[in-house]
Design a protein around this motif. Structure first.
Motif, PDB file in Angstrom:
ATOM      1  N   PHE A  67       0.863  -1.179   0.000  1.00  0.00           N
ATOM      2  CA  PHE A  67       0.000   0.000   0.000  1.00  0.00           C
ATOM      3  C   PHE A  67       0.903   1.233   0.000  1.00  0.00           C
ATOM      4  O   PHE A  67       1.814   1.329   0.818  1.00  0.00           O
ATOM      5  CB  PHE A  67      -0.882   0.008   1.251  1.00  0.00           C
ATOM      6  CG  PHE A  67      -1.626   1.307   1.423  1.00  0.00           C
ATOM      7  CD1 PHE A  67      -2.729   1.594   0.635  1.00  0.00           C
ATOM      8  CD2 PHE A  67      -1.190   2.256   2.346  1.00  0.00           C
ATOM      9  CE1 PHE A  67      -3.404   2.802   0.766  1.00  0.00           C
ATOM     10  CE2 PHE A  67      -1.859   3.463   2.478  1.00  0.00           C
ATOM     11  CZ  PHE A  67      -2.963   3.740   1.686  1.00  0.00           C
ATOM     12  N   GLN A  81       3.801   2.645  -6.350  1.00  0.00           N
ATOM     13  CA  GLN A  81       2.696   2.876  -5.409  1.00  0.00           C
ATOM     14  C   GLN A  81       1.571   1.866  -5.646  1.00  0.00           C
ATOM     15  O   GLN A  81       1.134   1.654  -6.780  1.00  0.00           O
ATOM     16  CB  GLN A  81       2.190   4.309  -5.634  1.00  0.00           C
ATOM     17  CG  GLN A  81       0.807   4.570  -5.155  1.00  0.00           C
ATOM     18  CD  GLN A  81       0.694   5.842  -4.327  1.00  0.00           C
ATOM     19  OE1 GLN A  81       1.586   6.142  -3.543  1.00  0.00           O
ATOM     20  NE2 GLN A  81      -0.396   6.562  -4.472  1.00  0.00           N
ATOM     21  N   ARG A  86      -3.149  -4.313  -9.346  1.00  0.00           N
ATOM     22  CA  ARG A  86      -4.067  -3.469 -10.114  1.00  0.00           C
ATOM     23  C   ARG A  86      -3.551  -3.206 -11.518  1.00  0.00           C
ATOM     24  O   ARG A  86      -4.280  -2.654 -12.338  1.00  0.00           O
ATOM     25  CB  ARG A  86      -4.345  -2.152  -9.378  1.00  0.00           C
ATOM     26  CG  ARG A  86      -3.145  -1.234  -9.226  1.00  0.00           C
ATOM     27  CD  ARG A  86      -3.509   0.071  -8.556  1.00  0.00           C
ATOM     28  NE  ARG A  86      -2.388   0.997  -8.489  1.00  0.00           N
ATOM     29  CZ  ARG A  86      -2.506   2.286  -8.224  1.00  0.00           C
ATOM     30  NH1 ARG A  86      -3.690   2.819  -7.992  1.00  0.00           N
ATOM     31  NH2 ARG A  86      -1.435   3.055  -8.161  1.00  0.00           N
ATOM     32  N   HIS A 159      -9.465  -0.795  -2.669  1.00  0.00           N
ATOM     33  CA  HIS A 159      -9.430   0.672  -2.834  1.00  0.00           C
ATOM     34  C   HIS A 159     -10.781   1.162  -3.386  1.00  0.00           C
ATOM     35  O   HIS A 159     -10.897   1.602  -4.533  1.00  0.00           O
ATOM     36  CB  HIS A 159      -8.303   1.038  -3.799  1.00  0.00           C
ATOM     37  CG  HIS A 159      -7.879   2.464  -3.736  1.00  0.00           C
ATOM     38  ND1 HIS A 159      -8.750   3.510  -3.890  1.00  0.00           N
ATOM     39  CD2 HIS A 159      -6.661   3.015  -3.525  1.00  0.00           C
ATOM     40  CE1 HIS A 159      -8.074   4.644  -3.787  1.00  0.00           C
ATOM     41  NE2 HIS A 159      -6.803   4.374  -3.559  1.00  0.00           N
ATOM     42  N   GLN A 183      -2.115  11.438   6.430  1.00  0.00           N
ATOM     43  CA  GLN A 183      -1.093  11.586   5.386  1.00  0.00           C
ATOM     44  C   GLN A 183      -0.932  13.050   4.970  1.00  0.00           C
ATOM     45  O   GLN A 183       0.098  13.405   4.396  1.00  0.00           O
ATOM     46  CB  GLN A 183      -1.448  10.739   4.147  1.00  0.00           C
ATOM     47  CG  GLN A 183      -1.669   9.262   4.480  1.00  0.00           C
ATOM     48  CD  GLN A 183      -1.006   8.327   3.492  1.00  0.00           C
ATOM     49  OE1 GLN A 183       0.205   8.179   3.496  1.00  0.00           O
ATOM     50  NE2 GLN A 183      -1.792   7.684   2.647  1.00  0.00           N
ATOM     51  N   TRP A 238     -10.321   8.707   1.991  1.00  0.00           N
ATOM     52  CA  TRP A 238      -9.608   9.598   1.058  1.00  0.00           C
ATOM     53  C   TRP A 238     -10.596  10.363   0.189  1.00  0.00           C
ATOM     54  O   TRP A 238     -11.543   9.789  -0.336  1.00  0.00           O
ATOM     55  CB  TRP A 238      -8.677   8.763   0.159  1.00  0.00           C
ATOM     56  CG  TRP A 238      -7.874   9.563  -0.847  1.00  0.00           C
ATOM     57  CD1 TRP A 238      -7.011  10.577  -0.565  1.00  0.00           C
ATOM     58  CD2 TRP A 238      -7.860   9.406  -2.271  1.00  0.00           C
ATOM     59  NE1 TRP A 238      -6.456  11.049  -1.742  1.00  0.00           N
ATOM     60  CE2 TRP A 238      -6.964  10.359  -2.802  1.00  0.00           C
ATOM     61  CE3 TRP A 238      -8.521   8.558  -3.155  1.00  0.00           C
ATOM     62  CZ2 TRP A 238      -6.715  10.488  -4.165  1.00  0.00           C
ATOM     63  CZ3 TRP A 238      -8.274   8.680  -4.520  1.00  0.00           C
ATOM     64  CH2 TRP A 238      -7.369   9.631  -5.007  1.00  0.00           C
ATOM     65  N   LYS A 244      -5.534  18.137  -5.771  1.00  0.00           N
ATOM     66  CA  LYS A 244      -5.056  16.778  -6.075  1.00  0.00           C
ATOM     67  C   LYS A 244      -5.787  16.227  -7.312  1.00  0.00           C
ATOM     68  O   LYS A 244      -5.184  15.566  -8.150  1.00  0.00           O
ATOM     69  CB  LYS A 244      -5.279  15.877  -4.862  1.00  0.00           C
ATOM     70  CG  LYS A 244      -4.845  14.457  -5.058  1.00  0.00           C
ATOM     71  CD  LYS A 244      -3.516  14.177  -4.436  1.00  0.00           C
ATOM     72  CE  LYS A 244      -3.110  12.729  -4.693  1.00  0.00           C
ATOM     73  NZ  LYS A 244      -1.905  12.376  -3.988  1.00  0.00           N
TER      74      LYS A 244
HETATM   75  C1  BG6 Z   1      -5.185   6.317  -1.403  1.00  0.00           C
HETATM   76  C2  BG6 Z   1      -4.010   6.940  -0.712  1.00  0.00           C
HETATM   77  O1  BG6 Z   1      -5.402   5.041  -0.915  1.00  0.00           O
HETATM   78  O2  BG6 Z   1      -4.916   6.227  -2.796  1.00  0.00           O
HETATM   79  C3  BG6 Z   1      -3.711   8.302  -1.315  1.00  0.00           C
HETATM   80  O3  BG6 Z   1      -4.276   7.054   0.673  1.00  0.00           O
HETATM   81  C4  BG6 Z   1      -3.534   8.172  -2.817  1.00  0.00           C
HETATM   82  O4  BG6 Z   1      -2.525   8.833  -0.719  1.00  0.00           O
HETATM   83  C5  BG6 Z   1      -4.753   7.478  -3.408  1.00  0.00           C
HETATM   84  O5  BG6 Z   1      -3.369   9.468  -3.376  1.00  0.00           O
HETATM   85  C6  BG6 Z   1      -4.703   7.287  -4.924  1.00  0.00           C
HETATM   86  O6  BG6 Z   1      -3.558   6.633  -5.305  1.00  0.00           O
HETATM   87  P1  BG6 Z   1      -3.259   6.383  -6.831  1.00  0.00           P
HETATM   88  O7  BG6 Z   1      -1.919   5.681  -6.882  1.00  0.00           O
HETATM   89  O8  BG6 Z   1      -4.372   5.526  -7.362  1.00  0.00           O
HETATM   90  O9  BG6 Z   1      -3.231   7.743  -7.482  1.00  0.00           O
END
Ligand code: BG6
Length: 296
Positions: A67, A81, A86, A159, A183, A238, A244
């Motif tokens: 994660f 990340q 996925r 997610h 965060q 989130w 963002k």
């Molecule tokens: C969330 C995180 O789970 O996923 C965030 O807590 C992150 O920090 C978000 O921005 C989206 O991540 P991604 O890699 O799909 O842009």
């Protein structure tokens, strides 16, 4: 037919109501639409890539084996990340039950994204089971360590992007009293607020939330989503808000953050560790329930 497969996706339709269905992309085994009696329950970006060129922005992407970004583990730290599940194409294993319609998808190193597998050369098997009830969607995961000698260390997280009417009218309940890592502030504290409300970007990892706490998403006093968890003690909340969202090319429309909230059940605060031959299972259950403030 309650289960239809194409080259790229699988659709389950409930036998009692053809407006209750779930669509799963083989890429990421990502649920990207769940309709309950004609009402979409999940948020999906209008710019989401459904062609396997990048992880889906919306629905229920699967986060494994890491994660966020790991900084300590020799191999996990090399992965991007949220890991490799996925961005790998899963195998459709078929239907395991007719009613409620239930299907399985599988992933292992032989199928997973080869570039990422080079970075994290572990032996494992994942089986995702998706059950479409007339009033629920259950996503169940089994992770097995198929190595004969090495332990398997990993995080898991669903997610989940839930569709809402307006983020400023939305509350998330039953997380009160849990310790969290914020965060945004980059600090840990105990949440003493009775409910979570949203006024700016919010990115929190709630830790070790008791299993009997149902997480509810409440719209103007009415519970619109209830999330039950098994073996998933951590919950990420989130919302990317204005800035963002602007920075994410696949996030559209740009004010789409008003109509989504991520409530992400996982095991992310610490790594799980399976010895050779061991397995671990967990699930997320999305359904409708009465308003139930378990803690204020
Ligand atoms: C969330 C995180 O789970 O996923 C965030 O807590 C992150 O920090 C978000 O921005 C989206 O991540 P991604 O890699 O799909 O842009």
């Amino acid at each position: 037919m309650s289960v239809e497969e194409t080259a790229t996706e699988v659709t389950l339709t409930h036998p009692d109501n053809n407006k209750t269905f779930v669509k799963i992309l083989k890429y990421g085994a990502t649920v990207y639409s769940w309709s309950l009696e004609g009402q979409e329950q999940l948020w999906l970006s209008s710019a989401a890539k459904l062609d396997g060129s990048k992880p889906v922005r919306g629905g229920i992407p699967l986060v494994f084996p890491v994660f966020g970004k790991n900084e300590d583990d020799e191999f996990l730290s090399k992965l991007p990340q949220h890991g490799l599940a996925r961005n790998s194409t899963w195998e459709f294993l078929g239907q395991v039950s007719a009613n409620p319609p239930t299907v399985q998808f599988g992933l292992g190193p032989e199928l997973a994204n080869p570039e990422l597998t080079k970075l994290w050369p572990m032996d494992y098997s994942l089986i995702l089971t998706i059950e479409l009830g007339s009033e629920h969607l259950k996503t169940h995961i089994e992770v097995s360590n198929t190595s004969s000698s090495q332990p398997l260390k990993f995080n898991w997280l669903f997610h989940t992007y839930l569709k809402i009417a307006d983020i400023e009218d939305t509350l998330v309940s039953n997380l009160t009293g849990a310790k969290l890592y914020d965060q945004m502030l980059q600090e840990s504290y105990v949440d003493r607020q009775p409910v979570v409300s949203f006024h700016e970007e919010l990115d929190r990892i709630y830790q070790r939330v008791q299993e009997d706490r149902l997480i509810q998403v409440i719209d103007k006093g009415h519970p619109i989503h209830t999330v039950k968890r098994h073996n998933l003690p951590d919950v990420v909340a989130w919302n990317p808000w204005v800035e963002k969202s602007k920075g994410m090319a696949d996030f559209e429309p740009k004010n789409g953050f008003k109509e989504m909230v991520c409530v992400e059940p996982g095991h992310v605060h610490s790594l799980l560790e399976l010895q050779p031959g061991q397995s671990w299972t967990a699930y997320q259950l999305l359904y409708k329930d009465e308003l139930n403030y378990q803690v204020l």
